[in-house]
Write an enzyme that holds these catalytic residues in place. Structure first.
Site, mmCIF file in Angstrom:
data_model
loop_
_atom_site.group_PDB
_atom_site.id
_atom_site.type_symbol
_atom_site.label_atom_id
_atom_site.label_comp_id
_atom_site.label_asym_id
_atom_site.label_seq_id
_atom_site.Cartn_x
_atom_site.Cartn_y
_atom_site.Cartn_z
ATOM 1 N N THR A 79 0.781 -1.218 0.000
ATOM 2 C CA THR A 79 0.000 0.000 0.000
ATOM 3 C C THR A 79 0.809 1.262 0.000
ATOM 4 O O THR A 79 0.288 2.306 -0.292
ATOM 5 C CB THR A 79 -0.827 0.077 1.277
ATOM 6 N N GLU B 62 6.040 4.301 -11.089
ATOM 7 C CA GLU B 62 7.172 5.070 -11.614
ATOM 8 C C GLU B 62 7.390 4.768 -13.106
ATOM 9 O O GLU B 62 7.633 3.626 -13.483
ATOM 10 C CB GLU B 62 8.415 4.787 -10.782
ATOM 11 N N ASN C 132 14.852 5.861 -10.937
ATOM 12 C CA ASN C 132 15.478 5.039 -9.907
ATOM 13 C C ASN C 132 16.980 4.878 -10.012
ATOM 14 O O ASN C 132 17.617 4.439 -9.055
ATOM 15 C CB ASN C 132 14.816 3.668 -9.875
#
Lengths: 408, 408
Positions: A199, A280, A403
């Site tokens: 979550t 992302e 990232n």
């Protein structure tokens, strides 16, 4: 910290209008935990008698606030309650110092708001392994308490964002015993998203009443079908926390009410989908429906194996109807599959059946379908009645950009 | 099919000089299975009495040639043997037609070379789900048989490549009973690489003799410590096959010889590393050493969780010493870990210990270390004596480029 300038192409047009709920008030502040020029702390204070249920990450390296919340959950709920969340620093893998930070923040919230310490729930999200500058948060508590307001839930959703590109909210209204009760929730999450409590941070409020122990049971089961069925990158956060708070301010007890439970699960599913839509680098939202498995659990194993496969996710990014990679991901999942009973559809297009490409399959149809933003991959294993649906996004250059450069 | 023009930056300077072995001959051909202007079929023929051991993918959707090889393994080894491999098409998920293709190719090899059909092992690698144009292969068998030569192993390594950017070979020589015996192997593999037989295709030959059943046992154990300890992208191929063939031409029986077994495992490890060094888009070769786990199996679970984490792999691509992501990957693995006993080193740099950053850690040291091409991440769990080492590469834009565009 990467500068995220672009909003996800899968984002909704705007933050939804959420109903204002009796029994809960919000405030936010810019404490400068890590970010400059934005809010990064939110406080929610809940009236006496609010039932609080929670689900947390199963990571064995979970953060100090998670451990503290897990200890507190299920206790006496006659008094008021509070939730204090900061973004920018996860207070994870910070040793004994991490516990001190939680204690300092909790104590300050309790002293200022009058909420018992045992009912102050905290969460931290952001970088792992750096000490939380908790003094900066503590110094904001008085102002936060003074600024509490029933209509600040959108500001709260903004304050808890990290790499999120949009604030996430969802709501429902439902009749219980002839009265309308409301449910409103907010979430944050974008990367490090995978089941076992995928979550990130989610806070859901309702003005219905709900027995606290029963609420915990219902929420745990719903989390398994919603938040634990999403994955962005197969990585599980050290901080994932979901709290559901039933204030009872509407004067209705919704314990075990089927209509209410369905509405609550809808809100949870919608927030889970919003997290995937902010995955992302995501450019596609993918629903994977698995049927015909030996069991529901095996169906979920297959679904997550497809959803986590880098080769499936890159093919979808390239709008390539590469169903061979779906076959591969089913084959590697470890759950039962019979190559010659397997069928796969992309949307309404039957791609493969009985161990080979469907005789009516035309690659140009599938190629056209793959250009859509929302995609459905349906897999029937032909073995039993086990079923599960999971959700994910594609794997793109955007994920690498975000990232490979997040922390430095 | 993507055009792969650049050779991996992790590639060795050149293909090694492999020893010529008695009892095995090779030939290659350009059959045009899919690629134009390059060889795509290799035939190896082995003398009578050769012991053959094999390890294959555990995928439940494995390809027709894999199923055929698995049936044949362990049979009578008095006659000669043959290996026929094509690249460009995996003959996987091709239903009944796939079995027909295997039968047609096998029959043609047997008739032309005189090898019994039960000793003809085939493999196919490339796109999944398209019918193998086996006639193109069958039409080359006569020429292949006529061209067999003891010194064509490098050409064989080239013919089996798909998205590989360099041909892979390794060898060893070792004394057994006062005589020198040789081991030479070739491999292909670059993407869809993950344990449960992560080899893609590997063929290893020795002129030592070795009892066939004992060889199978030794090779299975060695595969678990070599090929099953590498991962590029966590995706498991439908075609992975390893065959080890002991011709006995050197007139020495190496069954159970410790020196020989160690040399064979070294060759297997070197080939496994070469597959990682050709990982799609790889710019870093990463060794992950796990110690102090409850068991060897749990150590491997932790190692693979770190090696498969997209967040760890992108951090390494960005030369970011983001040890928080290593903590996260250990936490999510499902194997036992105690946050407060965990220590992590990057090379010789102790980064974290006892649940927090090491007091002597300086980020600039780690940042300098991360610029190296070959990296070691050492994880000590502080719980027991279980240990494992796994190998992987980083996750870069190159992986997305190759895989978002592979098939279309």
């Amino acid at each position: 910290m990467a500068t995220i300038t672009k909003v996800s192409p899968l984002a909704p047009a705007r933050f939804p209008d959420l109903p204002q709920l009796g029994g809960v008030r919000f405030a936010t502040a810019a404490a400068g935990v890590k970010y400059a020029g934005r809010t990064d702390v939110m406080l929610a204070v809940l009236d006496a008698g609010t039932s609080v249920a929670g689900v947390f990450t199963r990571s064995s390296t979970r953060a100090a606030p998670v451990l503290d919340c897990q200890q507190k959950l299920g206790g006496d709920n006659t008094g008021p309650a509070a939730i204090l969340v900061n973004s920018g620093n996860a207070n994870a893998f910070t040793g004994h110092y991490g516990q001190i930070s939680v204690a300092e923040v909790t104590k300050a919230v309790a002293e200022t708001t009058g909420v018992p310490e045992a009912r102050v729930f905290t969460a931290s999200t952001g970088v792992i392994g750096e000490p939380l500058p908790h003094d900066r948060i503590v110094s904001q508590i008085t102002d936060l308490n003074a600024g509490l307001s029933g209509d600040a839930i959108e500001a709260a959703a903004q304050a808890i964002m990290t790499t999120d590109t949009f604030a996430k909210g969802a709501s429902a209204q439902v009749e219980v015993d002839g009265k309308t009760v409301s449910i409103a929730g907010i979430a944050k999450g974008s990367g490090m998203i995978a089941p076992d409590m995928a979550t990130m941070l989610v806070y859901i409020f309702t003005d219905a009443g709900y027995d606290q122990a029963a609420l915990q049971g219902a929420v745990s089961a719903m989390a398994d079908r919603t938040f634990n069925c999403i994955t962005v990158d197969s990585d599980t956060s050290t901080s994932d926390s979901l709290l559901v708070c039933a204030t009872g301010a509407a004067g209705v007890d919704a314990t075990g009410n089927a209509g209410f439970d369905a509405a609550l699960e809808r809100v949870m599913r919608e927030l889970a989908h919003l997290v995937v839509r902010d995955g992302e680098g995501a450019t596609k939202f993918i629903e994977i429906r698995v049927t015909g498995a030996v069991s529901d659990a095996e169906a979920k194993t297959h679904g997550l194996s497809v959803a986590n496969s880098p080769l499936v996710k890159t093919a979808i990014a390239g709008e390539d109807a590469n169903w061979g990679r779906v076959v591969m991901a089913i084959g590697k999942s470890g759950a039962a599959a019979d190559r010659d009973r397997l069928s796969i559809s992309f949307g309404d297009i039957l791609v493969a059946e009985k161990g080979w490409v469907s005789p009516n399959y035309r690659e140009e149809d599938a190629a056209a379908y793959m250009k859509a933003q929302d995609l459905v991959i349906a897999i029937d294993l032909g073995l039993g009645s086990g079923a599960a649906t999971v959700w994910t996004c594609d794997l793109t250059h955007g994920y690498i950009e975000i990232n490979a450069d997040y922390r430095s």
